[in-house]
Design an enzyme around this catalytic site. Structure first.
Site, short mmCIF file in Angstrom:
data_model
loop_
_atom_site.label_atom_id
_atom_site.label_comp_id
_atom_site.label_asym_id
_atom_site.label_seq_id
_atom_site.Cartn_x
_atom_site.Cartn_y
_atom_site.Cartn_z
N LYS A 210 1.07 -0.85 0.43
CA LYS A 210 0.16 -0.68 0.22
C LYS A 210 1.20 1.34 0.08
CE LYS A 210 -4.14 1.61 2.56
NZ LYS A 210 -5.05 1.40 3.75
N GLU A 216 9.45 -6.12 3.97
CA GLU A 216 9.70 -6.96 3.43
C GLU A 216 9.82 -6.95 2.06
OE1 GLU A 216 8.48 -8.15 7.51
OE2 GLU A 216 8.39 -6.50 6.00
N GLY A 267 -5.62 -3.97 5.25
CA GLY A 267 -4.66 -5.39 4.62
C GLY A 267 -4.80 -6.32 4.51
N ARG A 268 -6.12 -6.73 5.82
CA ARG A 268 -6.41 -7.92 5.56
C ARG A 268 -7.86 -7.79 5.36
NH1 ARG A 268 -5.64 -5.21 10.17
NH2 ARG A 268 -7.23 -5.10 12.35
N GLU A 353 -5.09 -10.22 14.28
CA GLU A 353 -5.19 -9.41 13.92
C GLU A 353 -5.76 -8.19 14.17
OE1 GLU A 353 -1.56 -7.60 11.00
OE2 GLU A 353 -3.59 -6.87 9.91
N HIS A 384 -4.88 -37.07 11.42
CA HIS A 384 -2.94 -37.60 11.54
C HIS A 384 -2.54 -36.54 12.45
CE1 HIS A 384 -4.06 -41.48 9.60
NE2 HIS A 384 -5.21 -40.15 9.24
N LYS A 493 8.48 -3.67 14.23
CA LYS A 493 9.02 -2.83 12.80
C LYS A 493 10.19 -2.28 13.10
CE LYS A 493 5.19 -4.17 9.59
NZ LYS A 493 3.88 -3.32 8.58
#
Length: 525
Positions: A210, A216, A267-268, A353, A384, A493
């Site tokens: 954005k 990253e 963002g999410r 979040e 399993h 951050k």
């Protein structure tokens, strides 16, 4: 203007629920409930847009549900929901609206149902559709470009989890001849492994950030650009596009094709925006519009269905009942579909979040628990791995099963076995099994929810995701928290930027002893 939310623990219904739990909630037995009410399955299940939900294997009865609905009314849930759909700035700490729902509104639809919805809704809807149309036109252009065989999405968090989950889920609808890769981790091994499969002349990089400053993402983008040029690639403008609001920074990078979104999109919640470009390339413009349409149908359901038949409301209230009264600390997500294998990771961000907060919207420390830990794997893999604990562990973990009735891609006999397993696991959790020796004893009475999709399509996936978004909104509203900020992401951050410089210099002055000691051990020179 809406009335302020009333925090759950300040309502009469909260006290009534505490009394109800003390009286019979802690000893509620599902097997007895089914024996006493032959209509329990019908009474505690419902259809919603594109899916069916069975809530009958949960630790609730009619009295509990009635009190939970009273709690929602007394907290002002309906007003808070309507405020969101009216475009009010319910994200109070950032002074922003939360209008992700607008991203899936048809161009002709009015965003709010109030008689006089704010003018900004119509303005934002028009801007949004301009961007959507341009993004989908670009997606079709890429789909028709036979030379562009590999698309690499570089992003992190909401710019990765959503599109990656959806592309995998809708692989049946993906255009052949296009491979879509996702790179998020700053660990260079991830990007290197993807680049080893590519040729620069056949690759399109999508840089999803954005602000175009995410560490990253920009580190990976810079390395991708260096690789592209080192391998003889030319024409950055053709082989790189940006999903960002920072057009100037993208231009400085050499990117001329950009698609933006707005500060009212968290963002999410951004999969529905230009961040969904990888999905649009995979399934095409009409497929993407169907995806938006399924979510919009769930939006209408959440906005208009009576609370007692409103599935996001019922699920959100159930989450409150389990977290705050039964004291369950986690919820396991078990999609019985390999295509939905990234759904648990996506829902982890969405819920934890959003609602992983210790203070309410006014900044006051909460005296009760909020978001549970979400975790899971696709069935039957999870059976399993960790289902031993679900059946016989010391903690009760509510399970949410997701099943698909019909699949287009399978092998003879496989899908019936898959469906048999999901039905059996839900049954076993509830019924249990007696064993006087102890080791083979299953206590049973362990709750689960069952979500059933007729088929996994763009529309049904859109509805499923929107259902989860609104469910998180409901529980957050009941707890009185702001579900749309994420300040907890920021501190690490800031500290990482300082420590990165210290790794170069070796300067440990001012650090705590543990960090200083680890810094010295991690230095390469």
């Amino acid at each position: 203007m809406r009335e302020a939310l009333i925090r759950c623990d300040r309502t009469p219904a909260w006290a009534a629920l505490r009394a109800l739990y003390a009286a019979n909630g802690r000893t509620f037995d599902l097997r007895e409930a089914f024996a006493a009410n032959p209509r329990r399955f019908t009474d505690f299940s419902q259809d919603a847009p594109h899916l069916f939900a069975d809530l009958s294997k949960n630790l609730i009865d009619a009295q509990t549900q009635t009190l939970l609905l009273k709690l929602a009314l007394q907290c002002g849930l309906e007003g808070h929901r309507d405020a969101m759909f009216a475009g009010e700035k319910i994200n109070s700490t950032e002074n922003r609206a939360a209008m992700h729902f607008l991203l899936r509104n048809p161009a002709s639809a009015h965003a709010g149902r109030a008689p006089a919805a704010p003018e900004n809704i119509a303005n934002e809807l028009a801007r949004m559709h301009e961007t959507l149309n341009a993004m989908l036109a670009y997606a079709e252009q890429v789909r028709q470009d036979a030379a562009m065989t590999d698309i690499v999405n570089i992003g992190i968090g909401g710019s990765d989890l959503g599109p990656q989950m959806a592309v995998l889920a809708l692989d049946e609808f993906r255009l052949s001849g296009k491979r879509i890769h996702f790179v998020s981790n700053i660990d260079g091994q991830e990007l290197a492994a993807v680049l080893a499969q590519l040729k620069p002349q056949n690759t399109l990089f999508l840089i999803a950030s954005k602000t175009f400053t995410t560490t990253e993402t920009m580190t990976n983008a810079g390395s991708a650009k260096h690789w592209f040029e080192a391998q003889g690639g030319t024409d950055i403008a053709r082989h790189f596009a940006a999903l960002t609001t920072n057009v100037a920074a993208a231009n400085d990078f050499g990117i001329s094709t950009t698609f933006g979104f707005w500060d009212w999109v968290g963002g999410r919640y951004s999969l529905w925006s230009a961040i969904g470009l990888p999905l649009a390339i995979a399934i095409g413009a009409q497929g993407f519009r169907d995806f938006l349409g399924g979510a919009h149908a769930m939006d209408d359901h959440f906005r208009s269905a009576p609370l007692a038949q409103n599935l996001p409301v019922r699920l959100g209230l159930l989450d409150v009942w389990y977290r705050n009264f039964h004291g369950f600390t986690s919820r396991s997500i078990a999609p019985y579909s390999s295509a939905l294998r990234r759904l648990p990771a996506y829902l982890q961000q969405l819920e934890m979040e959003s609602n992983g907060k210790r203070v309410d919207a006014d900044g006051q420390v909460l005296p009760f628990a909020t978001a549970p830990v979400l975790w899971g794997e696709p069935g039957t893999n999870g059976q399993h791995a960790y289902f031993q604990m679900l059946h016989q562990g010391t903690e009760v973990v509510p399970v949410e099963f997701v099943a698909i009735k019909r699949v287009a891609r399978s092998l003879p006999g496989h899908h019936n076995k898959l469906l048999a397993n999901v039905l059996a696991q839900a049954q076993a959790l509830m019924q249990g099994k007696d064993d006087v020796g102890g080791h083979k004893h299953f206590t049973g009475n362990r709750p689960s929810t069952f979500l059933l999709l007729e088929a996994l399509t763009p529309a049904s996936l859109g509805a499923l995701i929107a259902l989860q978004e609104h469910r998180v909104f409901v529980s957050g509203a009941i707890w009185g928290i702001n579900s749309f900020d994420q300040w907890g992401v920021e501190l690490g951050k800031v500290l990482a930027s300082d420590i990165e410089q210290r790794l170069q210099s070796g300067d440990a002055v001012g650090l705590d002893a543990s960090t200083a000691g680890l810094l010295q051990r991690l230095q390469l020179s």
